[in-house]
Design an enzyme around this catalytic site. Structure first.
Site, PDB file in Angstrom:
ATOM      1  N   ASP A  24       0.851  -1.189   0.000  1.00 41.41           N
ATOM      2  CA  ASP A  24       0.000   0.000   0.000  1.00 41.41           C
ATOM      3  C   ASP A  24       0.885   1.236   0.000  1.00 41.41           C
ATOM      4  OD1 ASP A  24      -2.032   1.838   0.324  1.00 41.41           O
ATOM      5  OD2 ASP A  24      -2.234   1.486   2.488  1.00 41.41           O
ATOM      6  N   ASN A  26      -0.574   4.606  -0.020  1.00 46.99           N
ATOM      7  CA  ASN A  26      -1.227   5.839   0.458  1.00 46.99           C
ATOM      8  C   ASN A  26      -1.980   5.672   1.777  1.00 46.99           C
ATOM      9  OD1 ASN A  26      -3.254   4.255  -0.484  1.00 46.99           O
ATOM     10  ND2 ASN A  26      -4.247   5.816  -1.725  1.00 46.99           N
ATOM     11  N   ASP A 101      -4.620  -9.898 -16.210  1.00 46.30           N
ATOM     12  CA  ASP A 101      -5.554 -10.987 -15.924  1.00 46.30           C
ATOM     13  C   ASP A 101      -6.901 -10.612 -16.540  1.00 46.30           C
ATOM     14  OD1 ASP A 101      -6.898 -13.123 -14.670  1.00 46.30           O
ATOM     15  OD2 ASP A 101      -5.747 -12.876 -12.810  1.00 46.30           O
ATOM     16  N   ASP A 202      -8.628 -15.880 -17.238  1.00 49.52           N
ATOM     17  CA  ASP A 202      -9.321 -16.469 -16.099  1.00 49.52           C
ATOM     18  C   ASP A 202     -10.408 -17.443 -16.560  1.00 49.52           C
ATOM     19  OD1 ASP A 202      -9.886 -16.268 -13.124  1.00 49.52           O
ATOM     20  OD2 ASP A 202     -11.861 -15.775 -13.926  1.00 49.52           O
ATOM     21  N   GLU A 255      -6.281 -20.357 -17.765  1.00 51.65           N
ATOM     22  CA  GLU A 255      -6.590 -21.170 -16.590  1.00 51.65           C
ATOM     23  C   GLU A 255      -7.568 -22.252 -17.039  1.00 51.65           C
ATOM     24  OE1 GLU A 255      -8.241 -20.650 -12.026  1.00 51.65           O
ATOM     25  OE2 GLU A 255      -9.263 -19.678 -13.679  1.00 51.65           O
ATOM     26  N   HIS A 319      -3.097 -17.273  -5.946  1.00 49.63           N
ATOM     27  CA  HIS A 319      -4.034 -16.632  -5.010  1.00 49.63           C
ATOM     28  C   HIS A 319      -5.232 -17.511  -4.655  1.00 49.63           C
ATOM     29  CE1 HIS A 319      -5.677 -16.279  -8.951  1.00 49.63           C
ATOM     30  NE2 HIS A 319      -6.834 -15.909  -8.445  1.00 49.63           N
TER      31      HIS A 319
END
Ligand code: GLC
Ligand code: CA
Length: 567
Positions: A24, A26, A101, A202, A255, A319
């Site tokens: 991250d 910000n 992706d 995907d 995939e 993931h």
């Protein structure tokens, strides 16, 4: 083939970034494009050539970006289009490409196309999705959803069901409609215009639903087979290849669950013109994760089964999976060694290897005590499934914790400071419970580092043709040690010896014969090499560590999770 005939991706190592959990910049607790930019030098140092970035288009986050509501704009949480363009440019300056992706099997239910489609039976977008009337007052057929329940949702506004292979907030697009396909091609071209040179597609094995919408034969398990890897899917991909992937020369990874090496070849055979390579999940469905031979045989099976007109994309983590060091390795005392050994398995494999963020630091599963720490409601349905099959709540809870996708989705830990250096604000999901003990900074400065070993492995892979393009043959068939020989057409060889167990083991190579192993091989890399500064101990059980450059011996005494690479 001459050197120039090899494509960039054949020599490449790809690194997957799950943006919301990477870095991250910000303080809003969500990883973003500027955060990735801050880390580009680290990624360059690691030696990766392309970054697969999990979906970054606008999304209401029912499935963290795998539910797109606008394909032409970026997720505001991640930054602006300018930030993304900067990321593509800065990565490019460092010789790294960006793999996007593409989520094309379905959209979000908030996508304007779906809003229009559901508004009336006569709306021009009606046929962009899969609508069917009820059959005898029930779902149109018996298809199941991957996320639990049936793959159909009743929509009262027009009195029909729509198909959703994933959640009901992810309606499936109707690829049989040429207007849908044209628009998807335009989207892909738009992103190629932005400098995207590779796509991960995907759930692409699901796009071609059988046009008769037939029932899945009862009593044969969950109803996925009917709509997986169909001839329609291949036809759509060939069209896409002719009009987009081929002309622009993009690298594509589909995939494709449920494939065998034979059926996968229909996607990857160069002569057919569909995809460059695919992700299959065969090695994640082995009966025993600790059966190293089953794992190696599976990789060998794929490499041979795909054949030389295809290309593989080996991976151990992503993931959607639990952490590899917890699933295949030993995340207790041997965590670092086993993460190194699994890294060696991956980075000496045939094809283009994919690393998932954190794998290079040996990050294990994130086991939380409290149920409210978990975020992925789609893996929560497993709990109900298990409870129905008669498991005890405790067993279910433990199974859930060791398999939920959240294991890989917690923020990456960069250091031992507040929120592990991931954010200065409140992270979108709790920080890894082992963040103090396991983080990037600590790993890099440890005497034994997973990260530094990954750097060595990637360097070695690139400098040895046998390692990136040689064929893959497994010699050993039993015991905890795998012996793999990679041989390139020009006769260059690499021998990889992997003890994938938490026990020491004496490996005898004599039965394989010199002709297999090759003469003159010397040790180029290992995770237990002798260092001058280590004082050798006088102990009856002590065995000296191997030394760089030493010849391959007929007998090898291997420490737990020891790997050695001879060239
Ligand atoms: C793929 C993604 C997964 C997602 C699903 C639906 O399997 O990897 O994360 O939930 O597709 O888009
Ligand atoms: Ca942010």
């Amino acid at each position: 083939m001459t050197a120039a005939d090899w494509e960039w991706w054949q020599k490449a190592v790809v690194y997957q970034i799950y943006t919301r959990s990477f870095q991250d910049s910000n303080g809003d607790g969500v990883g973003d494009f500027q955060g990735i930019i801050q880390r580009l030098d680290d990624l360059r140092e690691l030696g990766v050539d392309a970054l697969w970035i999990s979906p970054f288009c606008a999304s209401p986050n029912d499935d963290n970006g795998y539910d797109v509501s606008d394909y032409y704009s970026v997720q505001p949480e991640f930054g602006s289009m300018e930030d993304l363009e900067e990321l593509i440019a800065r990565a490019g300056e460092r010789g790294m490409k960006i793999m996007m992706d593409l989520v094309f099997n379905h959209t979000s239910d908030e996508h304007p196309w779906f809003q229009e489609s559901r508004s009336s039976l006569r709306n021009p977008k009606r046929d962009w999705y899969l609508w069917r009337p009820a059959k005898n007052g029930k779902e149109p057929n018996n298809w199941d959803s991957f996320f639990g329940g049936k793959a159909w949702e009743w929509d009262p506004q027009t009195g029909e069901y729509y198909c959703h292979i994933f959640s009901r907030r992810q309606p499936d697009l109707n690829w049989a409609n040429p207007a849908v396909r044209e628009e998807l091609k335009n989207i892909a071209r738009f992103w190629i215009g932005k400098g995207i040179t590779a796509f991960r597609l995907d759930a692409i094995h699901l796009i071609g639903k059988p046009l008769d919408f037939r029932d899945f034969p009862a009593g044969t398990g969950r109803a996925f087979r009917v709509w997986e890897n169909t001839p329609e899917t291949h036809a759509y991909l060939q069209e896409f290849y002719r009009e987009v992937f081929g002309p622009f020369g993009v690298f594509t990874v589909g995939e494709t669950g449920g494939t065998t090496p034979q059926s996968a070849r229909l996607y990857t055979d160069r002569k057919r013109g569909e995809l460059t390579t695919i992700f299959h999940f065969d090695h994640h469905h082995l009966p025993d994760n600790h059966d190293i031979h089953a794992l190696l045989r599976n990789w060998e099976l794929w490499q041979r089964g795909l054949g030389s007109d295809s290309w593989d994309a080996p991976f151990l983590s992503n993931h959607d999976l639990a952490r590899v060091v917890s699933a295949f390795g030993d995340d207790g005392v041997w965590r670092v060694r086993s993460a190194q050994a699994l890294g060696a398995l991956l980075l000496t494999a045939w094809g283009t290897p994919f690393i998932y963020q954190g794998e290079e630091y040996g990050v294990p599963n994130a086991i939380f005590e409290d149920r409210s720490s978990y975020r992925d409601h789609h893996s929560a349905y497993l709990v109900d499934q298990f409870l129905k099959t008669g498991y005890l709540p405790d067993e279910v809870w433990n199974a859930y914790r060791s398999s939920t996708r959240d294991n890989s989705r917690v923020p990456l830990c960069w250091n031992s400071h507040d929120h592990a250096g991931f954010t200065s604000g409140t992270p979108w999901m709790p920080i890894h419970p082992r963040a103090q003990e396991i983080n990037a900074e600590k790993d890099r400065s440890s005497e034994v580092s997973v990260y530094r070993f990954f750097i060595e492995l990637i360097k070695m892979r690139k400098s040895s043709p046998a390692l990136w393009r040689g064929d893959y043959r497994v010699l050993s068939r039993s015991g905890p040690v795998g012996v793999v020989v990679r041989r390139d057409k020009k006769g260059q060889r690499a021998v990889i010896v992997l003890n994938l167990s938490s026990r020491a083991h004496l490996m005898d190579l004599r039965s394989f014969g010199r002709s297999y192993l090759g003469k003159g091989l010397t040790l180029h890399l290992g995770n237990y090499l002798r260092e001058e500064k280590i004082v050798e101990q006088e102990h009856p059980f002590y065995r000296p560590r191997p030394q760089l450059g030493e010849p391959l011996q007929p007998q090898l005494w291997l420490r737990p999770w020891e790997v050695r690479i001879y060239l």
